[in-house]
Design an enzyme around this catalytic site. Sequence first.
Site, PDB file in Angstrom:
ATOM      1  N   CYS A 165      65.235  23.406  26.346  1.00 56.79           N
ATOM      2  CA  CYS A 165      65.235  22.023  25.847  1.00 56.79           C
ATOM      3  C   CYS A 165      65.427  21.913  24.342  1.00 56.79           C
ATOM      4  CB  CYS A 165      63.959  21.296  26.264  1.00 56.79           C
ATOM      5  SG  CYS A 165      62.508  21.670  25.261  1.00 56.79           S
ATOM      6  N   GLY A 186      75.873  -1.584  28.626  1.00 57.00           N
ATOM      7  CA  GLY A 186      76.372  -2.733  29.361  1.00 57.00           C
ATOM      8  C   GLY A 186      77.012  -2.389  30.695  1.00 57.00           C
ATOM      9  N   SER A 244      74.250   3.097  39.442  1.00 56.97           N
ATOM     10  CA  SER A 244      72.823   2.962  39.111  1.00 56.97           C
ATOM     11  C   SER A 244      72.080   2.372  40.308  1.00 56.97           C
ATOM     12  CB  SER A 244      72.654   2.056  37.890  1.00 56.97           C
ATOM     13  OG  SER A 244      73.295   2.611  36.761  1.00 56.97           O
ATOM     14  N   ASP A 276      74.567   7.738  22.302  1.00 51.05           N
ATOM     15  CA  ASP A 276      74.312   6.505  23.051  1.00 51.05           C
ATOM     16  C   ASP A 276      72.970   5.878  22.678  1.00 51.05           C
ATOM     17  OD1 ASP A 276      74.709   4.552  25.016  1.00 51.05           O
ATOM     18  OD2 ASP A 276      73.726   5.751  26.548  1.00 51.05           O
ATOM     19  N   CYS A 319      68.276  -5.951  33.489  1.00 47.94           N
ATOM     20  CA  CYS A 319      67.220  -5.008  33.863  1.00 47.94           C
ATOM     21  C   CYS A 319      66.196  -4.979  32.731  1.00 47.94           C
ATOM     22  CB  CYS A 319      67.803  -3.620  34.082  1.00 47.94           C
ATOM     23  SG  CYS A 319      69.187  -3.593  35.265  1.00 47.94           S
ATOM     24  N   CYS A 348      73.491  17.707  27.064  1.00 49.26           N
ATOM     25  CA  CYS A 348      73.285  17.758  25.613  1.00 49.26           C
ATOM     26  C   CYS A 348      71.837  18.023  25.213  1.00 49.26           C
ATOM     27  CB  CYS A 348      73.791  16.465  24.966  1.00 49.26           C
ATOM     28  SG  CYS A 348      73.040  14.945  25.574  1.00 49.26           S
ATOM     29  N   CYS A 367      56.955  24.170  19.275  1.00 48.14           N
ATOM     30  CA  CYS A 367      58.072  24.533  20.147  1.00 48.14           C
ATOM     31  C   CYS A 367      58.446  26.006  20.004  1.00 48.14           C
ATOM     32  CB  CYS A 367      59.283  23.656  19.849  1.00 48.14           C
ATOM     33  SG  CYS A 367      59.043  21.902  20.186  1.00 48.14           S
TER      34      CYS A 367
END
Length: 406
Positions: free
Chosen positions: A322, A65, A121, A273, A19, A251, A313
Amino acid sequence: MKPFSLLIKPASADCNLRCEYCFYIDHLENGNDKPRMTDETLEVMIKKYMKTDQNKQYAFGWQGGEPTLMGLDFFKKVVEFQLKYAQPGSSISNGIQTNATLITEEIAKFFGEYKFLVGVSLDGPEYLHDYYRKTLGQKPTHALVMRGIEHLKQNGIEFNILSLINNKTVKKAKEIYHYHRDNGFLFHQYIPCVEFDKSGQLKPYSITGKDWGIFLTELFNEWIKQDVNKVSIRLFDSIMEYLVYGRYNVCYMQDNCVQYFVVEHDGGVYPCDFFVQDNLLLGNINNNSWEELFNSKIYQSFGIQKSNWNEECNLCPYLRLCHGDCQKFRYGAPTSPNRLSNLCQGWKMFYTKTLPRFKSIADKFKKENSLTEPYLFKFPKFGRNELCPCGSGKKFKNCCGFLLSN
């Protein structure tokens, strides 16, 4: 040490697809690499995790992956080791994020037997999905994904659909939503594609904050018509979780990034990640305990960086939803975490238009379910006569301030 979950990449970045927008493929050193987690590393990781105090709740996420490249025998060993080292009364959950092109009848049957929650996905209709999601040989993949989904359905497996919102799909919120819903896919997750080049410019397939705001608003407008109690959209569920219970279940909404660990195929452990990089290597599960990794200065510092958001913020009425957004979307983070999120404009647009409706749904839910749990909104230093930061347009004392005092 607070409870944590694991996001495991047993085949690292290896994938049968290429992709164009994939942020992880660069972790392959060359096109011939076939990184695979050994049985020894797998067993050590599971054994050490099952010995930690997690309130007997153990969550394993398998990702890449493409994790199904490991083959069915690998996942049989996963379950074998989990059962071997589980403490009495433990609850074990397995989730896997896959492109579904390698899901066979046999794999689907196994996932069904052991209650794996599967994320597939799928970027929407064929012409949208196939624009970027192609095989190594640049062949389309939509039909292969749908074949995999059929195997999942035939085996009664719960699955959700993950759609990456890129420059081609961001204008198609209504079409994508109806495509998923009309195919009977009732659990959706929409992820913004935001990738920077080395100079800080957005890559061509990325979206802007304004794009994101329009997409989410259009998505909400379709969902609110008749699907509130039918279709689950992870972002919307997360907003409701906060409005009803004052809890965060994703998260990026929280003020600290100490949430989970990423485990690479070789046992290397990282904090996120999106930040699997050499300078954020926490250690290796073959050599370190989870306590050592959790208490790592690198891990704790990375987590705290989340709260170094931009000064603007602090004036935002939606800060509690957020906390400056995911560090990935602040270019230069975590070394320069105080930049505004690239999606900031979109979040403000979305919350301004939809939060009063979400709050109305939440209030109705609480009333109908006679919740006894305290209302847990926690807003920083708002005057009682100021407009409520939830976006309702009411004064704080007549809105969330009223709820807090009751």
